[in-house]
Write a protein that holds these residues in place. Structure first.
Motif: not given
Length: 359
Positions: A233-234, A260-263, A265-266, A301-306
């Motif tokens: 979705m992102g 995925a409210p616990e993620r 990145e979103a 697929f996680n974003d390191p900026r998060a």
């Protein structure tokens, strides 16, 4: 227990010394070379590795890895697939001998993918390229993965085994897109393949193609992993934003946070776009939601900026625009603590300190 490290390689001469050093402790080191011309084969053999040339035409990663696996000696108990630009944590063999248990078939360990120039890891997640000698095969033409073959798996989760990836940025990834198209065509019901193809089309800024594949992904019955669905979705939000449709981009990002409210990145992606629109109250709320999530990254697929200074930086800027200077200062200080060499963040702390003091 005999452990083999095995790899496929082509023109990896610059990585040979580090690879051989990290393999110390293995009972057997094997490399299937797929056509090196830069001295990789000679350097590996000089360092004690067994090297066998193979030819895979047309090229696909799973076929190459299956060929390498098939060439390992029959008396090997445990296999660890490692690329030449990857490094095992110090003392890995000792940890391996201590934590592996009899009857286990698959090992899971922390992986730090694509280290940055400053030495920080790009994305950290759990992976599982450690397996029993028998009963496994590789599948998928690109972003290949191990699958059990008529085997009941028994898993081990290593507490003290880690692999770090140090990529060669000069190497082309031009073949990935074609191979991912092949993988998606071979298994059209695979959400995994649709996800990777979407991501690759994003990389090439093929917004129309990426959106088409992302929507196909979300319609698949196999798309049941909510964290990955949120990531897709992102991607759809990026596609919509790229063509100027910010309203639907925001809608997709809100759906991503609901899925995925616990993620983290979103929420960070949502805060980013709200920052661009100047909706400071909503931007701060989204950044605060992200910062409230303490769970570390677990997926490729996680974003390191998060997990970086970025969410605090967003929260600081938004709070400042809302006139909440003390709150803005605290977030600016937290951002600087995560990125102490950033001169812009240091200037923000100094400026906000004066504003907070005068308030």
């Amino acid at each position: 227990m005999r452990i083999a490290i095995y790899a496929i390689a082509k023109n990896e001469a610059k990585h040979v010394d580090g690879f051989l050093k990290t393999c110390q402790g293995a009972d057997f080191v094997f490399v299937a070379d797929t056509g090196s011309t830069d001295g990789t084969v000679e350097a590996l053999r000089a360092g004690g590795a067994t090297v066998v040339p193979i030819m895979i035409r047309p090229w696909r990663f799973d076929t190459a890895r299956n060929a390498a696996l098939a060439l390992l000696p029959a008396d090997i108990d445990i296999c660890l697939a490692l690329d030449l630009d990857e490094r095992l944590s110090d003392g890995w063999r000792e940890h391996f001998d201590k934590e592996w248990r009899p009857g286990a078939t698959r090992g899971h360990y922390l992986y730090a993918w694509s280290h940055q120039a400053d030495g920080s890891p790009g994305v950290e997640y759990w992976t599982d390229r450690c397996h029993a000698r028998q009963g496994y095969l590789w599948r998928h033409a690109c972003h290949e993965a191990l699958f059990p073959d008529r085997l009941e798996e028994v898993h081990v989760y290593f507490k003290n085994l880690r692999v770090d990836h140090w990529p060669d940025s000069s190497k082309s990834r031009g073949q990935y897109l074609d191979l991912l198209e092949v993988a998606a065509a071979e298994e059209p019901h695979s959400a995994r393949n649709a996800f990777y193809l979407t991501r690759e089309r994003i990389f090439y800024r093929d917004w129309t193609g990426a959106e088409q594949e992302a929507r196909r992904y979300l319609a698949l019955p196999s798309a049941t992993w909510k964290e990955q669905n949120s990531a897709v979705m992102g991607y759809l939000a990026r596609c919509r934003a790229a063509v100027g449709d910010r309203a639907h981009a925001l809608e997709w990002l809100r759906r991503a946070t609901q899925t995925a409210p616990e993620r983290r990145e979103a929420w960070v992606q949502l805060a980013d776009m709200l920052y661009e629109t100047g909706d400071w109250a909503a931007c701060y709320a989204a950044a605060a939601k992200a910062l409230a999530i303490k769970k570390g990254p677990t997926a490729a697929f996680n974003d390191p900026r998060a997990a970086s200074a970025h969410p605090h930086d967003l929260a600081s800027f938004a709070a400042s625009r809302l006139g909440q200077h003390a709150t803005a200062l605290k977030h600016a200080q937290d951002a600087l603590s995560l990125s102490p060499g950033d001169e812009r963040l240091a200037r923000n702390v100094a400026a906000l300190g004066k504003l907070a003091a005068s308030a």
